[in-house]
Design a protein around this motif. Structure first.
Motif, mmCIF file in Angstrom:
data_model
loop_
_atom_site.group_PDB
_atom_site.id
_atom_site.type_symbol
_atom_site.label_atom_id
_atom_site.label_comp_id
_atom_site.label_asym_id
_atom_site.label_seq_id
_atom_site.Cartn_x
_atom_site.Cartn_y
_atom_site.Cartn_z
ATOM 1 N N SER A 11 66.451 -36.679 -91.803
ATOM 2 C CA SER A 11 65.563 -35.598 -91.357
ATOM 3 C C SER A 11 64.765 -36.005 -90.123
ATOM 4 O O SER A 11 64.614 -35.220 -89.174
ATOM 5 C CB SER A 11 64.601 -35.205 -92.485
ATOM 6 N N PHE A 12 64.232 -37.236 -90.143
ATOM 7 C CA PHE A 12 63.467 -37.752 -89.007
ATOM 8 C C PHE A 12 64.441 -38.517 -88.114
ATOM 9 O O PHE A 12 64.766 -39.675 -88.365
ATOM 10 C CB PHE A 12 62.324 -38.644 -89.483
ATOM 11 N N CYS A 13 64.902 -37.834 -87.095
ATOM 12 C CA CYS A 13 65.931 -38.376 -86.205
ATOM 13 C C CYS A 13 65.707 -37.804 -84.814
ATOM 14 O O CYS A 13 64.946 -36.850 -84.637
ATOM 15 C CB CYS A 13 67.324 -38.023 -86.726
ATOM 16 N N PRO A 14 66.325 -38.376 -83.800
ATOM 17 C CA PRO A 14 66.131 -37.858 -82.444
ATOM 18 C C PRO A 14 66.613 -36.418 -82.307
ATOM 19 O O PRO A 14 67.551 -35.988 -82.989
ATOM 20 C CB PRO A 14 66.969 -38.812 -81.592
ATOM 21 N N ALA A 15 65.971 -35.673 -81.425
ATOM 22 C CA ALA A 15 66.365 -34.286 -81.170
ATOM 23 C C ALA A 15 67.688 -34.243 -80.421
ATOM 24 O O ALA A 15 67.929 -35.037 -79.510
ATOM 25 C CB ALA A 15 65.286 -33.581 -80.360
ATOM 26 N N ALA A 16 68.546 -33.321 -80.813
ATOM 27 C CA ALA A 16 69.817 -33.152 -80.106
ATOM 28 C C ALA A 16 69.592 -32.546 -78.728
ATOM 29 O O ALA A 16 70.310 -32.871 -77.769
ATOM 30 C CB ALA A 16 70.753 -32.267 -80.932
ATOM 31 N N ASP A 17 68.598 -31.678 -78.606
ATOM 32 C CA ASP A 17 68.286 -31.009 -77.338
ATOM 33 C C ASP A 17 66.769 -30.866 -77.252
ATOM 34 O O ASP A 17 66.208 -29.868 -77.697
ATOM 35 C CB ASP A 17 68.968 -29.642 -77.284
ATOM 36 N N LYS A 18 66.107 -31.876 -76.676
ATOM 37 C CA LYS A 18 64.642 -31.879 -76.661
ATOM 38 C C LYS A 18 64.058 -30.715 -75.860
ATOM 39 O O LYS A 18 63.103 -30.083 -76.317
ATOM 40 C CB LYS A 18 64.120 -33.227 -76.141
ATOM 41 N N PRO A 19 64.575 -30.383 -74.682
ATOM 42 C CA PRO A 19 64.008 -29.229 -73.969
ATOM 43 C C PRO A 19 64.095 -27.928 -74.770
ATOM 44 O O PRO A 19 63.144 -27.138 -74.796
ATOM 45 C CB PRO A 19 64.844 -29.160 -72.690
ATOM 46 N N ALA A 20 65.220 -27.715 -75.451
ATOM 47 C CA ALA A 20 65.369 -26.497 -76.257
ATOM 48 C C ALA A 20 64.399 -26.505 -77.423
ATOM 49 O O ALA A 20 63.815 -25.462 -77.769
ATOM 50 C CB ALA A 20 66.806 -26.381 -76.755
ATOM 51 N N LEU A 21 64.225 -27.674 -78.041
ATOM 52 C CA LEU A 21 63.280 -27.785 -79.148
ATOM 53 C C LEU A 21 61.866 -27.486 -78.666
ATOM 54 O O LEU A 21 61.121 -26.733 -79.313
ATOM 55 C CB LEU A 21 63.354 -29.188 -79.756
ATOM 56 N N ARG A 22 61.484 -28.055 -77.539
ATOM 57 C CA ARG A 22 60.145 -27.806 -77.009
ATOM 58 C C ARG A 22 59.947 -26.319 -76.699
ATOM 59 O O ARG A 22 58.877 -25.756 -76.958
ATOM 60 C CB ARG A 22 59.917 -28.642 -75.752
ATOM 61 N N ARG A 23 60.952 -25.714 -76.164
ATOM 62 C CA ARG A 23 60.864 -24.283 -75.869
ATOM 63 C C ARG A 23 60.629 -23.496 -77.155
ATOM 64 O O ARG A 23 59.809 -22.578 -77.206
ATOM 65 C CB ARG A 23 62.143 -23.828 -75.172
ATOM 66 N N ASP A 24 61.344 -23.858 -78.199
ATOM 67 C CA ASP A 24 61.203 -23.186 -79.487
ATOM 68 C C ASP A 24 59.810 -23.394 -80.087
ATOM 69 O O ASP A 24 59.278 -22.514 -80.769
ATOM 70 C CB ASP A 24 62.275 -23.697 -80.451
ATOM 71 N N LEU A 25 59.207 -24.568 -79.822
ATOM 72 C CA LEU A 25 57.885 -24.882 -80.360
ATOM 73 C C LEU A 25 56.753 -24.399 -79.463
ATOM 74 O O LEU A 25 55.574 -24.565 -79.804
ATOM 75 C CB LEU A 25 57.751 -26.398 -80.567
ATOM 76 N N GLY A 26 57.107 -23.840 -78.319
ATOM 77 C CA GLY A 26 56.083 -23.354 -77.401
ATOM 78 C C GLY A 26 55.448 -24.444 -76.566
ATOM 79 O O GLY A 26 54.312 -24.296 -76.095
ATOM 80 N N LEU A 27 56.176 -25.545 -76.358
ATOM 81 C CA LEU A 27 55.681 -26.675 -75.568
ATOM 82 C C LEU A 27 56.377 -26.714 -74.210
ATOM 83 O O LEU A 27 57.475 -26.172 -74.051
ATOM 84 C CB LEU A 27 55.944 -27.996 -76.312
ATOM 85 N N PRO A 28 55.773 -27.385 -73.225
ATOM 86 C CA PRO A 28 56.438 -27.518 -71.923
ATOM 87 C C PRO A 28 57.780 -28.234 -72.083
ATOM 88 O O PRO A 28 57.880 -29.238 -72.800
ATOM 89 C CB PRO A 28 55.457 -28.363 -71.110
ATOM 90 N N GLU A 29 58.794 -27.722 -71.407
ATOM 91 C CA GLU A 29 60.126 -28.319 -71.553
ATOM 92 C C GLU A 29 60.249 -29.632 -70.800
ATOM 93 O O GLU A 29 61.085 -30.471 -71.141
ATOM 94 C CB GLU A 29 61.192 -27.331 -71.057
ATOM 95 N N THR A 30 59.443 -29.819 -69.768
ATOM 96 C CA THR A 30 59.520 -31.043 -68.966
ATOM 97 C C THR A 30 58.163 -31.755 -68.988
ATOM 98 O O THR A 30 57.150 -31.188 -69.384
ATOM 99 C CB THR A 30 59.902 -30.723 -67.516
ATOM 100 N N GLY A 31 58.177 -32.990 -68.524
ATOM 101 C CA GLY A 31 56.950 -33.781 -68.516
ATOM 102 C C GLY A 31 56.749 -34.465 -69.851
ATOM 103 O O GLY A 31 57.154 -33.951 -70.895
ATOM 104 N N PRO A 32 56.122 -35.637 -69.851
ATOM 105 C CA PRO A 32 55.905 -36.361 -71.099
ATOM 106 C C PRO A 32 54.946 -35.629 -72.040
ATOM 107 O O PRO A 32 53.966 -35.019 -71.599
ATOM 108 C CB PRO A 32 55.313 -37.696 -70.640
#
Length: 352
Positions: free
Chosen positions: A145-166
């Motif tokens: 369950s706790f594993c790296p994201a397959a697509d971090k930008p897409a995940l951030r978009r889904d969570l309402g977070l900036p897709e780029t930048g740390p």
């Protein structure tokens, strides 16, 4: 609901609100249920967990399918309940207690611990505070369950977070003991140095800490950083993995901690960690390999550590891979579950 007559082990969870102990029970019991007849009991547990209603405990059969049952407590109130079931209601129980605390215990807690048939400590430091023999079993993580994201930008978009930048995270209860103010003070400086970065405080402030939380929000607003230093509400345990996967860096700023599971959750998601030297963090984070260890309460050290890793993307990438490997090698929840279940089986094999 589970039939108590079919259960050998009961792992109570008597706290309604989310806590590290609650998270441990929710993650361990379903896994252990594959190998032993175990159920939990308590308020507001996930519906899919094997569980016995609290109201049925006084009326369950005296013995379980293997004879005496194991009662695995993780809080004082749960130790008291086990003693009540055993000595007042005549249930055949073997009592186990897991201690994560790193402090000298009260007279009541010492007495309760002496009544246990077995004691587990979650770290070597914790074991040092117990005045009796204990087995050290460190917490583990569900690395599926706790594993790296397959697509971090897409995940951030889904969570309402900036897709780029740390993105830098700090999760858990919001209070001075947890060092949330240290994190905020450090992030005010780090975000100024890294205009593309975002920081997240996620968790719950209980009523007596709500003024403390508001003060932190006010600091962010005064610095003009409310849009980049985000205060987000607590989410259920089963949603937490996604919020770690969205991060590039996790900071555990605690002034005091019993064990502290969040660095493991972050590292399992390939997120390096800056952690204070409290709780079990020195036993979890490999300094210079999976993150950095600093003194508790040291804002300057936190700023320096965060800037150093954000300014070195190549090292951040190496630490990210090492963090995941470190958890896979040493802190898988399957290892924790197997070690605890071995103690259950030993107790169930005993007569009486």
């Amino acid at each position: 609901m589970t039939d108590p007559a079919q259960i050998d082990v009961i792992a109570p969870n008597f706290k309604k609100r989310l806590s590290g102990v609650t998270a441990t029970v929710i993650r361990l019991v379903p896994l252990q249920a594959r190998d032993i007849a175990i159920a939990t009991t308590g308020p507001e547990l996930p519906a899919d967990m094997p569980q016995i209603p609290l109201s049925r405990l006084p009326f369950m059969s005296r013995s379980g399918p293997s004879g005496a049952r194991v009662w695995h407590a993780r809080r004082n109130i749960e130790m008291l309940a086990g003693l009540g079931l055993k000595y007042l209601l005549g249930k055949r129980l073997k009592l186990v207690f897991t201690s994560a605390s790193q402090r000298h215990h009260t007279a009541l807690t010492k007495w309760l611990i002496r009544q246990m048939d077995a004691v587990i400590a979650t770290s070597d430091k914790t074991a040092g505070y117990l005045e009796r023999e204990a087995t050290v079993i460190r917490h583990g993580i569900d690395t599926d369950s706790f594993c790296p994201a397959a697509d971090k930008p897409a995940l951030r978009r889904d969570l309402g977070l900036p897709e780029t930048g740390p993105v830098i995270g700090c999760y858990g209860r919001i209070r001075a003991q947890k060092g949330t103010d240290v994190f905020v003070d450090a992030m005010l400086r780090v975000l100024a140095d890294h205009p593309q970065a975002t920081a997240i405080v996620m968790g719950r402030a209980t009523e007596k800490h709500q003024a403390f939380e508001q003060g932190l929000k006010d600091r962010a607003a005064a610095a003009g950083l409310s849009g980049r230093l985000l205060f987000l509400p607590e989410v259920p345990v089963w949603e937490m993995a996604r919020w770690y996967q969205a991060l590039d860096l996790y900071i555990a700023p605690q002034r005091w901690e019993g064990f502290g599971l969040t660095p493991l959750e972050a590292m399992a998601c390939a997120v390096p960690v800056i952690a204070t030297r409290v709780g079990a963090f020195e036993e979890l984070v490999a300094g210079g390999q999976t993150g950095t260890l600093i003194a508790a309460g040291d804002v300057d050290a936190m700023v320096a550590a965060a800037n150093a890793i954000l300014d070195d993307p190549a090292r951040l990438a190496v630490w990210s891979q090492a963090a995941r490997r470190h958890v896979l090698d040493h802190f898988r929840i399957a290892q924790e579950a197997a070690a605890i279940t071995a103690i259950y089986r030993s107790l169930l094999a005993q007569r009486g």
